[in-house]
Design an enzyme around this catalytic site. Structure first.
Site, PDB file in Angstrom:
ATOM      1  N   LYS A   1      15.335  -0.125   7.800  1.00  0.00           N
ATOM      2  CA  LYS A   1      14.259  -1.207   7.134  1.00  0.00           C
ATOM      3  C   LYS A   1      13.946  -0.946   5.714  1.00  0.00           C
ATOM      4  CE  LYS A   1       9.695  -3.202   8.499  1.00  0.00           C
ATOM      5  NZ  LYS A   1       9.135  -3.834   9.316  1.00  0.00           N
TER       6      LYS A   1
ATOM      7  N   LYS B   1       3.297  -7.018  16.540  1.00  0.00           N
ATOM      8  CA  LYS B   1       2.582  -5.770  16.538  1.00  0.00           C
ATOM      9  C   LYS B   1       1.537  -5.783  17.416  1.00  0.00           C
ATOM     10  CE  LYS B   1       4.403  -4.775  11.928  1.00  0.00           C
ATOM     11  NZ  LYS B   1       3.849  -5.038  10.446  1.00  0.00           N
TER      12      LYS B   1
ATOM     13  N   GLU C   1      12.017  -9.930   5.862  1.00  0.00           N
ATOM     14  CA  GLU C   1      10.499 -10.020   6.840  1.00  0.00           C
ATOM     15  C   GLU C   1       9.548 -10.413   5.925  1.00  0.00           C
ATOM     16  OE1 GLU C   1      10.443  -6.561   9.304  1.00  0.00           O
ATOM     17  OE2 GLU C   1       8.171  -6.622   9.173  1.00  0.00           O
TER      18      GLU C   1
ATOM     19  N   CYS D   1       5.451  -2.228  14.252  1.00  0.00           N
ATOM     20  CA  CYS D   1       4.074  -0.971  14.443  1.00  0.00           C
ATOM     21  C   CYS D   1       3.553  -0.875  12.987  1.00  0.00           C
ATOM     22  CB  CYS D   1       4.394   0.288  14.841  1.00  0.00           C
ATOM     23  SG  CYS D   1       5.626   1.119  13.745  1.00  0.00           S
TER      24      CYS D   1
ATOM     25  N   MET E   1       1.185   1.967  10.827  1.00  0.00           N
ATOM     26  CA  MET E   1       1.307   3.368  10.588  1.00  0.00           C
ATOM     27  C   MET E   1       0.441   4.328  11.699  1.00  0.00           C
ATOM     28  SD  MET E   1       3.523   4.199   8.796  1.00  0.00           S
ATOM     29  CE  MET E   1       3.505   5.923   8.179  1.00  0.00           C
TER      30      MET E   1
ATOM     31  N   ASP F   1      12.007  -5.888   4.143  1.00  0.00           N
ATOM     32  CA  ASP F   1      10.638  -6.294   4.285  1.00  0.00           C
ATOM     33  C   ASP F   1       9.989  -6.287   2.895  1.00  0.00           C
ATOM     34  OD1 ASP F   1       8.188  -6.934   5.117  1.00  0.00           O
ATOM     35  OD2 ASP F   1       7.993  -5.224   6.586  1.00  0.00           O
TER      36      ASP F   1
ATOM     37  N   ASP G   1       9.239   3.168  14.291  1.00  0.00           N
ATOM     38  CA  ASP G   1       9.392   4.252  13.756  1.00  0.00           C
ATOM     39  C   ASP G   1       8.413   5.382  13.311  1.00  0.00           C
ATOM     40  OD1 ASP G   1       8.748   2.597  11.755  1.00  0.00           O
ATOM     41  OD2 ASP G   1      10.114   3.304  10.252  1.00  0.00           O
TER      42      ASP G   1
ATOM     43  N   LYS H   1      12.044  -1.330   2.178  1.00  0.00           N
ATOM     44  CA  LYS H   1      10.798  -2.100   1.722  1.00  0.00           C
ATOM     45  C   LYS H   1      11.157  -2.480   0.259  1.00  0.00           C
ATOM     46  CE  LYS H   1       7.841  -1.351   4.916  1.00  0.00           C
ATOM     47  NZ  LYS H   1       7.080  -2.585   6.115  1.00  0.00           N
TER      48      LYS H   1
ATOM     49  N   THR I   1      12.368   3.096   8.355  1.00  0.00           N
ATOM     50  CA  THR I   1      11.814   2.779   7.194  1.00  0.00           C
ATOM     51  C   THR I   1      12.279   3.481   5.983  1.00  0.00           C
ATOM     52  OG1 THR I   1       9.917   1.653   8.489  1.00  0.00           O
ATOM     53  CG2 THR I   1       9.692   1.612   5.970  1.00  0.00           C
TER      54      THR I   1
ATOM     55  N   ASP J   1      11.170  -1.930  15.422  1.00  0.00           N
ATOM     56  CA  ASP J   1      10.935  -1.206  14.375  1.00  0.00           C
ATOM     57  C   ASP J   1       9.613  -0.253  14.707  1.00  0.00           C
ATOM     58  OD1 ASP J   1      10.471  -0.219  11.497  1.00  0.00           O
ATOM     59  OD2 ASP J   1       8.935  -1.909  11.322  1.00  0.00           O
TER      60      ASP J   1
ATOM     61  N   ASP K   1       5.916 -11.841   9.929  1.00  0.00           N
ATOM     62  CA  ASP K   1       5.206 -10.634  10.325  1.00  0.00           C
ATOM     63  C   ASP K   1       3.894 -10.817   9.964  1.00  0.00           C
ATOM     64  OD1 ASP K   1       4.171  -8.063  10.777  1.00  0.00           O
ATOM     65  OD2 ASP K   1       5.045  -6.997   9.536  1.00  0.00           O
TER      66      ASP K   1
ATOM     67  N   ARG L   1       0.940  -1.066   0.086  1.00  0.00           N
ATOM     68  CA  ARG L   1       0.067  -0.154  -0.053  1.00  0.00           C
ATOM     69  C   ARG L   1       0.849   1.335  -0.052  1.00  0.00           C
ATOM     70  NH1 ARG L   1      -2.584   1.784   5.421  1.00  0.00           N
ATOM     71  NH2 ARG L   1      -0.981   1.739   6.933  1.00  0.00           N
TER      72      ARG L   1
HETATM   73  C1  LIG Z   1       5.876   1.651   9.903  1.00  0.00           C
HETATM   74  C2  LIG Z   1       6.594   0.224  10.073  1.00  0.00           C
HETATM   75  N1  LIG Z   1       8.218   0.522   9.946  1.00  0.00           N
HETATM   76  C3  LIG Z   1       6.333  -0.651   9.239  1.00  0.00           C
HETATM   77  O1  LIG Z   1       6.847  -1.051   8.056  1.00  0.00           O
HETATM   78  N2  LIG Z   1       5.296  -1.632   9.420  1.00  0.00           N
HETATM   79  C4  LIG Z   1       4.514  -2.664   8.756  1.00  0.00           C
HETATM   80  C5  LIG Z   1       3.742  -1.929   7.669  1.00  0.00           C
HETATM   81  C6  LIG Z   1       2.844  -0.924   8.041  1.00  0.00           C
HETATM   82  C7  LIG Z   1       1.599  -0.392   7.332  1.00  0.00           C
HETATM   83  O2  LIG Z   1       1.664  -0.936   6.341  1.00  0.00           O
HETATM   84  O3  LIG Z   1       0.876   0.383   7.905  1.00  0.00           O
HETATM   85  C8  LIG Z   1       5.391  -3.692   8.282  1.00  0.00           C
HETATM   86  O4  LIG Z   1       5.252  -4.697   7.424  1.00  0.00           O
HETATM   87  O5  LIG Z   1       6.501  -4.007   9.065  1.00  0.00           O
HETATM   88 MG    MG Z   2       6.545  -6.135   8.077  1.00  0.00          MG
END
Ligand SMILES: C[C@H](N)C(=O)N[C@@H](CCC(=O)O)C(=O)O
Ligand code: MG
Length: 362
Positions: free
Chosen positions: A160, A267, A218, A295, A297, A190, A322, A162, A135, A320, A243, A24
């Protein structure tokens, strides 16, 4: 201290830059805030993140779950009977982990206030300083390299990154980032379910062969695909972290006994709050599996609750946490103190919220 009222409001916080994952894209945090008031005039706060692509919870479903299902079973309950309160939250409806988390957090905030202490001390009192990663959203390789350099300059020792969009570009992303930051930064990645098991093994082996030195990967594959997750874990050297595959303590048992992952990302939005997160910590301790506390968002309301759990539990060794650092504004006075990667918990009562701005109640 008895529960007199439970209200749900909304909070909106713009981000510094769009948050992009394989699942997303987010520009503004729009979350639900729970406020629980007691007959003693104490107030506890919690937060539910709107993350429909992961938890299935939306603003409408969160408000409905709390007001129609959870609230009626809690009015009049004594905060000192926290065990029965948590049973009632869990039994009020299935799933709906984010609204349950928000109510659980507000109860813990009040539990700390009831016993005149800060919550992380009630949870184990292990540490009051935490170092979070930050992130780097999935974008073009050059933009991600620049974001990684910025993170390094702001003092972050771990990023981290993405990935999970297209494995060939993901490899290029990591090569570009590692070249830009050298070996000064610890890199975890991740994929947010973005790869097939075979793609995951292929791309991770290539990263290993190129010496990109990835701390962990992840959620490489779909949340439901536990066999696929195990296939990846069995076929690469890099540690694999579950996760989205782990919401409940039962999910954690399944991952652990099948050795489907090396690590778990806990989480509060997935577990339904602190009380179930503690159960996963206990399981992880029994099986000697280190955990990350992550966490969604969330604002500093939800993250303060998470930080208190992180402060209480030694089995949580990776952080994590952040999200508040990704926000352009902080409406919370009090709570955890964020100084970029360093988070400090002070000896406040409960979670220590003094004032929370911008909550809109219906
Ligand atoms: C915010 C955190 N660093 C993070 O990446 N969290 C999630 C995704 C959160 C989201 O889409 O709201 C994760 O996958 O670890
Ligand atoms: Mg994740």
């Amino acid at each position: 201290m008895k529960i007199r009222d439970i209200q749900v409001g909304e909070i909106k916080i713009p981000l510094k830059k769009p948050f992009r994952t394989a699942l997303r894209e987010v520009y503004t945090i729009e979350n639900a805030i729970v406020r629980i008031e007691t007959d003693t005039g104490n107030v506890g706060y919690g937060e539910a993140a709107i993350t429909p692509v992961i938890t299935g919870d939306t603003m409408g479903s969160i408000k409905w779950a709390i007001m129609e299902h959870i609230r009626p079973s809690l009015i009049g309950m004594d905060i000192e009977n926290i065990e029965e309160i948590m049973n009632r939250i869990d039994n009020s409806l299935v799933n709906n982990s984010s609204p349950k988390a928000a109510v659980d957090m507000a109860i813990y905030d009040l539990y700390g206030q009831l016993y005149n202490t800060t919550v992380y001390k009630l949870l184990g009192g292990y540490r009051n300083k935490i170092t979070t990663d930050i992130t780097v959203s999935v974008n073009d390789p050059e933009e991600m390299a620049q974001d990684s350099i910025d993170a390094l300059e702001r003092g972050y020792k771990t990023i981290k990154v993405k990935v999970g969009k297209d494995w060939k570009v993901d490899l290029l992303r990591l090569e570009t980032i590692r070249k830009a930051v050298g070996n000064k930064v610890n890199i975890r990645i991740d994929a947010n379910q973005g790869w097939t098991p075979k793609e995951a093994v292929r791309v991770m082996r290539m990263m290993e062969d190129k010496g990109l030195d990835i701390e962990l990967v992840e959620q490489p594959v779909k949340a439901y695909d536990i066999e696929g997750l195990k296939y990846v874990t069995d076929n690469i050297d890099t540690p694999v972290m579950a996760d989205e595959s782990v919401f409940s303590p039962q999910d954690a048992v399944n991952i652990i006994i099948n050795r489907a992952a090396d690590l778990v990302n806990i989480k509060l939005m997935k577990t339904g709050g602190i009380h179930n997160a503690i159960k996963i910590c206990n399981l992880a301790e029994i099986y000697e599996m280190e955990c990350m506390l992550g966490c969604m968002m969330e604002s500093k309301i939800g993250l303060t609750a998470a930080c208190h759990l992180a402060g209480g539990k030694s089995i949580i060794t990776k952080f994590d946490l952040d999200a508040p650092n990704l926000c352009a504004e902080d409406p919370v006075d009090g709570g955890a103190i964020y100084k970029e990667s360093l988070i400090v918990l002070e000896d406040d009562l409960g979670f220590g919220f003094r004032k929370i701005g911008n909550i809109i109640y219906d």
